[in-house]
Design an enzyme around this catalytic site. Structure first.
Site, PDB file in Angstrom:
ATOM      1  N   GLU A  11      -6.783   1.471  -6.313  1.00 15.16           N
ATOM      2  CA  GLU A  11      -6.863   1.484  -5.356  1.00 15.16           C
ATOM      3  C   GLU A  11      -5.923   1.059  -3.995  1.00 15.16           C
ATOM      4  OE1 GLU A  11      -9.447   0.514  -7.049  1.00 15.16           O
ATOM      5  OE2 GLU A  11     -11.163   2.215  -7.102  1.00 15.16           O
ATOM      6  N   HIS A  55     -22.613  -1.434  -6.307  1.00 14.27           N
ATOM      7  CA  HIS A  55     -22.417  -0.021  -5.780  1.00 14.27           C
ATOM      8  C   HIS A  55     -23.276   0.191  -4.274  1.00 14.27           C
ATOM      9  CE1 HIS A  55     -20.384   0.848  -8.902  1.00 14.27           C
ATOM     10  NE2 HIS A  55     -20.550   1.928  -8.557  1.00 14.27           N
TER      11      HIS A  55
HETATM   12  C1  LIG Z   1     -13.231   0.064  -8.864  1.00 12.20           C
HETATM   13  C2  LIG Z   1     -13.495   1.292  -9.071  1.00 12.20           C
HETATM   14  N1  LIG Z   1     -13.066   2.197  -8.699  1.00 12.20           N
HETATM   15  C3  LIG Z   1     -13.463   3.702  -8.452  1.00 12.20           C
HETATM   16  C4  LIG Z   1     -14.991   3.687  -9.260  1.00 12.20           C
HETATM   17  C5  LIG Z   1     -15.949   4.515  -9.306  1.00 12.20           C
HETATM   18  N2  LIG Z   1     -15.802   5.106 -10.528  1.00 12.20           N
HETATM   19  C6  LIG Z   1     -16.553   4.995 -11.230  1.00 12.20           C
HETATM   20  S1  LIG Z   1     -16.670   5.445 -13.028  1.00 12.20           S
HETATM   21  C7  LIG Z   1     -14.945   5.714 -12.837  1.00 12.20           C
HETATM   22  C8  LIG Z   1     -13.869   6.289 -14.102  1.00 12.20           C
HETATM   23  C9  LIG Z   1     -13.604   5.844 -14.801  1.00 12.20           C
HETATM   24  O1  LIG Z   1     -12.795   6.413 -15.918  1.00 12.20           O
HETATM   25  P1  LIG Z   1     -13.185   5.990 -17.255  1.00 12.20           P
HETATM   26  O2  LIG Z   1     -12.372   3.881 -16.842  1.00 12.20           O
HETATM   27  O3  LIG Z   1     -11.715   6.714 -18.455  1.00 12.20           O
HETATM   28  O4  LIG Z   1     -14.129   5.101 -18.580  1.00 12.20           O
HETATM   29  P2  LIG Z   1     -15.411   6.735 -18.549  1.00 12.20           P
HETATM   30  O5  LIG Z   1     -16.271   6.963 -17.387  1.00 12.20           O
HETATM   31  O6  LIG Z   1     -14.465   7.812 -18.846  1.00 12.20           O
HETATM   32  O7  LIG Z   1     -15.410   6.498 -19.647  1.00 12.20           O
HETATM   33  C10 LIG Z   1     -14.598   5.961 -11.533  1.00 12.20           C
HETATM   34  C11 LIG Z   1     -13.488   6.120 -11.348  1.00 12.20           C
HETATM   35  C12 LIG Z   1     -15.415   2.325  -9.512  1.00 12.20           C
HETATM   36  N3  LIG Z   1     -16.447   2.486 -10.554  1.00 12.20           N
HETATM   37  N4  LIG Z   1     -15.103   0.945  -9.564  1.00 12.20           N
END
Ligand SMILES: Cc1ncc(C[n+]2csc(CCOP(=O)(O)OP(=O)(O)O)c2C)c(N)n1
Ligand SMILES: Cc1ncc(C[n+]2csc(CCOP(=O)(O)OP(=O)(O)O)c2C)c(N)n1
Ligand SMILES: [Mg+2]
Ligand SMILES: [Mg+2]
Lengths: 331, 326, 331, 326
Positions: free
Chosen positions: C66, C135
């Site tokens: 971010e 959230h």
């Molecule tokens: C700081 C932050 N930015 C964005 C999000 C929105 N978000 C939730 S899950 C996600 C993807 C995360 O991917 P990863 O770390 O690979 O985990 P996975 O869901 O694949 O297990 C995002 C962008 C968030 N929850 N927190």
């Protein structure tokens, strides 16, 4: 830094140092962590000498990683320690805000009461040293918006010494804002000092014409303004909030019930500062007791500029407080 | 590879199937609107949590993400209490307040359940710092996704853990996507162990679709962490078979890619291998599976019968004692 | 997504999408950057289809960084582009707060007028979807404390469509908060739509007994409350602030001058929310016109819990607004 | 090594001496309380800014930190306007509002002067992104300290620049300390190019006490950045001879260490080499130096004679046009 047998003069800086030191002597779970708290002696020299006394396991210099070491402080608190995290100034604390807003403030409630986070986070705040726009924020009022944390603002040497142990005893996250211009101020440390509550306001000066409500770095200016007002025939009561979250509405309302007039002095930017919350609570609870609309003296809504004359123009000044108080009394 | 006896094989299969059946049920409950909010299931990735948990003791601490039901179950948090949490019931492990993304359990040293990507990493450093200062013989394991590797908090936490020689096991659940963003669109270097090594952290990749491979990699890693009091990084390569959450139209990956990975489904793959090598009997799977389904049904019944927290308690636990602000 | 020849119904989501699309068609300096805005189609599906239309140089998927991509948006604005940065939700925006507070808000002033930063930062805000404590923040009122940025909160489909182009024309940083519960709401997009100002409030319903002041996601609830109040014999005026910084004090005071009573509805946490600033301005400027202390209906000071009944209890509700308005009218 | 002609040698020496004399004067003015706030001088590090600037064109963009007077001067911002800024005068390059830490100059594409450690890095990515999208043939150079490498923003920016193939030259001014914290207490791996390479970014170290070495390293780096449209990382090893700021009691390093480094002072070192190889005459130094001192005196006179911005203008430029909030 001997123990508290004799009443004596001390600086605010020395009082904070002594508070940290005594807490560390008393409880081995307490440690200090932050940028340059050790070898450098603290950016405002608060922790000078502590590394030598307590060693690097308890006075922990960190890399410049605010989110990392603040989060580590929270984690260590979860793990049974009692960390004091020092963030050099509140200006940099926004880099760690996720850990404060989304973790420290939510964990206990969100876990259904399982995980409290007994961390203390100290930081310098405020302007007045010609440090310009990126080093002059006053964010304590802003942080006070967040439920789940406590926000305290010691304004006197005695509070600098004795609020910290109470904050460390608190089971929940406590943020301490130390105004950078207070570090060099002197005051008396009473011989019988003992931990003080961190939730109530204090009447620092009695008066009956108007209540001047303030906290932290604006307290000295406000007391001076009260002196000046006295010379001009206005008796001002001065309230030092001490804590911005919780806010001691009782003490505020009691004072207003006596004076019927109020001015709030707040070094935060005017709009949406803690001043507005105070005024709103007064208007809600004491509307019909007010003889005049509440006034406020705050920082102008600008990034704080470097040159002395512009910085002074941006910040609440003693004579401005006097003028506003007179206007409110006359209203 | 260590030899696998029937008891262990049964255990691993059971743990994976418990998660699979649990997750399938949560999807059903979501469709029935009994579970709301965001729901992120672990289907396809079960071998990761199950494999890693085998290496831990009850003194070790665990942090996970919003995709953490599997970790909670594999850690031993009773399924009924996790299911009740999903339904927002007071009997849930977080009193129903956290829901799917915020499973907490102090008794199991399960520190959540955080839904801010990357935010668990500094906390893990801190838990390990506390252990290190107290000379407590325990480690902290933090699970996070490949997506979290791009966050500043990852960088800061890796450096702190390495710099201070802290006993943290960093478990990257590399499912090659963060929501719809493929790893190669998120990282200039997609070999994650390379990143870990740039902090001087020992690192290894393992096949996250193979519970034995994960178990072995975790055992090695945990041994290193305990012996050397140093962090270790595991790149556990896996795949989520479902969308990111229940809202995901899955525009960003092909059906074929998903099908390819499904052929490596960790559960049948492990079961078949155990049967073909004679460790398990052909009938074992059905037996374990029906026990898992039964457990899920019980958990649902428990959760459905659960109560809602009183509205008057809304402000409890904002602070530990009394809620002081007015 | 044809051009605006015919009046038609559209969702808030489609209106934002169309606003982005038309801006990109009109000005090639405009691009969209953020997590999952491209291949995924946007976490709230706002940008679905835009990658196909504009390609990856103008619809830029970012890693989960971010601070990095927000700062990159500022830098690109400095470099002559007109970026629209999408931060998925305001909850994560605190990770980028340093770039907003210390860079975006200070650069122009601190450089003596040399470097304005024409960036637009959009994000979802608000609760009501059972997304729990991490959230569900409503931080728009909090951001409105910062001088140097503008903070707008489109509440209607027409504003979702037509405030964005004005924000993009603005030479300074504009933050747009889109309440997550608004995306599915429908409204009319007039045929003669054109960019609208982003600094003034609107009277959304005329009334004479009380002013209900709100913005963003609380507007629909407040309008419902006004209907209910009408049925109960109370004529409520509804003000949609639209912009929280600047705050249109004129429109607020004009309304209060007509009604003499006011309730502010604000989904932020009560203490220190934008509600307090509004009430403070009213008390300062219209103290003697007020027939009763201003009321407020805000979010309880708790991390928002997951279960429906607790979440609803934490948030401002229609009947609560009605009750507070009745109490204020009766006071 | 490229051959050095007298004009170039003179230029490099002059640029370094201008900075040295300027900085010495600021210390004096600080002691006289004409400069206030935080003052971070560049004494000892002059070869870094001067060396790098030689590789840039006027179309390139520059970002720096609070220790940026040297960069501003080497970039060509008139000394008087920088000095006036230090004194908070309206004639200063930032109208006097920024002071020592916030030198800005649009004409020279000098984007500040940021006092938040690490914060310039994402901005650099964005400036380069704009250039790349506009197919503008220019690069962005961002200066930052070794201390900034620990910040999350460093990590995020490095990855973005590498991922998106952006023309950014990352110049790490590695003076081995961030305030009182030695590099080895801040970084688990102190070889900074290793870190850069973990993002797939080409990297090199250079002797930051040798202006020719810096100039050459920068030339190579800039060539690569322009040709390949890829970022490049320079680890420019240097040392600050003075405290971090005027408040620093320097408890964290030994006198001996400082003296060791002073023996490598880039200015006499370069001058002596140029004289001994016959490029410069023995008299050149004094001549250049006294011109530099004269320029400093003129700048001071200009600054002292400058005016204070009107208090009524305090709220100008909070926003570009009119200040709308009441
Ligand atoms: C700081 C932050 N930015 C964005 C999000 C929105 N978000 C939730 S899950 C996600 C993807 C995360 O991917 P990863 O770390 O690979 O985990 P996975 O869901 O694949 O297990 C995002 C962008 C968030 N929850 N927190
Ligand atoms: C985010 C942030 N954290 C802390 C500080 C306080 N601070 C100012 S300079 C500095 C040290 C920076 O060291 P380095 O990056 O090596 O630069 P140097 O001063 O050595 O040139 C620190 C910690 C800051 N300005 N910003
Ligand atoms: Mg992933
Ligand atoms: Mg340094």
């Amino acid at each position: 830094m001997s123990s508290d047998r004799e009443p004596r003069q001390a600086t605010y800086r020395a009082a904070v140092r002594e508070a940290i030191r005594q807490a560390m002597l008393a409880d081995e779970r307490v440690f200090l962590i932050g940028e340059d708290v050790g070898r450098y002696g603290g950016s405002y020299a608060v922790s000078k000498g502590l590394l030598e006394e307590f060693g690097p396991n308890r006075i922990i210099d960190t890399p410049i990683s605010e989110s990392g070491f603040t989060g580590a402080g929270l984690g260590a608190a979860l793990g049974g320690m009692r960390p004091i995290v020092e963030i050099m100034t509140c200006n940099f604390s926004v880099l760690a805000l996720d850990q404060v807003l989304n973790t420290a403030a939510t964990w206990l409630h969100m876990s259904g009461g399982q995980f409290n986070i007994p961390v203390v986070i100290r930081m310098a705040t405020g302007a007045g040293l010609q440090l310009a726009a990126q080093h002059s924020h006053s964010l304590e009022g802003w942080y006070a918006h967040i439920p789940g944390i406590k926000v305290i603002t010691p304004a006197t040497v005695a509070d600098a010494r004795w609020m910290l142990p109470t904050a460390l005893e608190d089971p929940d996250p406590v943020l301490i804002f130390e105004h950078a211009r207070l570090y060099n101020t002197e005051g008396e440390l009473p011989a019988d000092g003992a931990p003080v509550d961190i939730e109530t306001a204090r009447v620092r000066r009695r008066g009956h014409d108007i209540s001047l409500i303030t906290y932290g770095g604006s307290l000295p200016k406000t007391l001076e303004a009260a002196d000046e007002l006295a010379a001009r025939g206005v008796s001002a009561e001065v309230i030092d909030l001490r804590s911005l979250r919780p806010l001691d509405t009782r003490t505020i309302l009691d004072s207003v019930a006596r004076t019927h007039r109020v001015v709030v002095i707040d070094e935060g930017w005017r709009s949406g500062g803690i001043n507005a919350e105070i005024i709103t609570r007064i208007c809600a609870a004491a509307f019909h007791e007010l003889a005049a609309p509440p006034g406020r003296v705050c920082t102008e809504e600008v990034p704080i500029p470097y040159p002395h004359h512009l910085e002074e123009a941006a910040l609440p000044q003693m004579l401005e407080i006097v003028k506003q108080a007179e206007a409110t009394v006359a209203a | 590879m260590t030899t696998i006896d029937a008891a262990l094989a049964r255990h691993l299969l059971r743990e994976m199937l418990r998660i699979r059946r649990f997750e399938e049920k949560t999807i059903e409950l979501y469709q029935q609107e009994k579970i709301r909010g965001f729901l992120h299931v672990y289907i396809g990735e079960e071998a990761v949590a199950v494999g890693v948990m085998q290496a831990l003791t009850r003194d070790d601490s665990i942090l996970a993400t919003y995709r953490e039901h599997g970790h909670a179950l594999a850690r031993g948090i009773p399924m009924r209490s996790v299911m009740a949490e999903m339904l927002g019931k007071a009997e849930g492990c977080s009193r129903g307040r956290g829901g799917s993304m915020h499973i907490f359990d102090a008794h199991h040293r399960f520190y959540g359940g955080s839904a801010i990507v990357g935010s668990g990493l500094p906390l893990a450093v801190g838990l390990a710092l506390a252990d290190s200062l107290k000379q407590r013989n325990a480690i902290t394991v933090v699970f996070f996704g490949d997506g979290a590797v791009a966050e500043g908090e990852f960088h800061e936490a890796m450096n702190l853990a390495a710099l201070w020689h802290l006993p943290v096991l960093f478990c990257c659940e590399n499912n090659f996507y963060g929501m719809g963003t493929a790893l190669h669109r998120a990282q200039s270097v997609t070999d994650l162990p390379t990143k870990a090594r740039s902090y001087g952290i020992q690192a290894a990749s393992a096949d996250g679709m193979d519970v034995l491979a994960v178990r072995e990699a975790a055992a090695t890693a945990v041994r290193e962490v305990r012996a050397a009091a140093r962090p270790y990084f595991l790149d556990l390569q896996t795949y989520r078979f479902r969308g990111h959450s229940m809202f995901d139209p899955e525009l960003y990956r092909s059906r074929a890619e998903v099908e390819d990975w499904k052929r490596r489904d960790p559960i049948p793959r492990f079961a078949e291998r155990m049967v073909s090598t004679g460790v398990l009997a052909a009938t074992d799977y059905a037996e374990i599976d029906s026990a898992a389904m039964e457990e899920v049904e019980e958990a649902v019944a428990f959760a459905e019968a659960g109560s809602l927290e009183r509205v008057e308690d809304l402000s409890r636990f904002v602070y530990s004692e009394t809620d002081d602000e007015q």
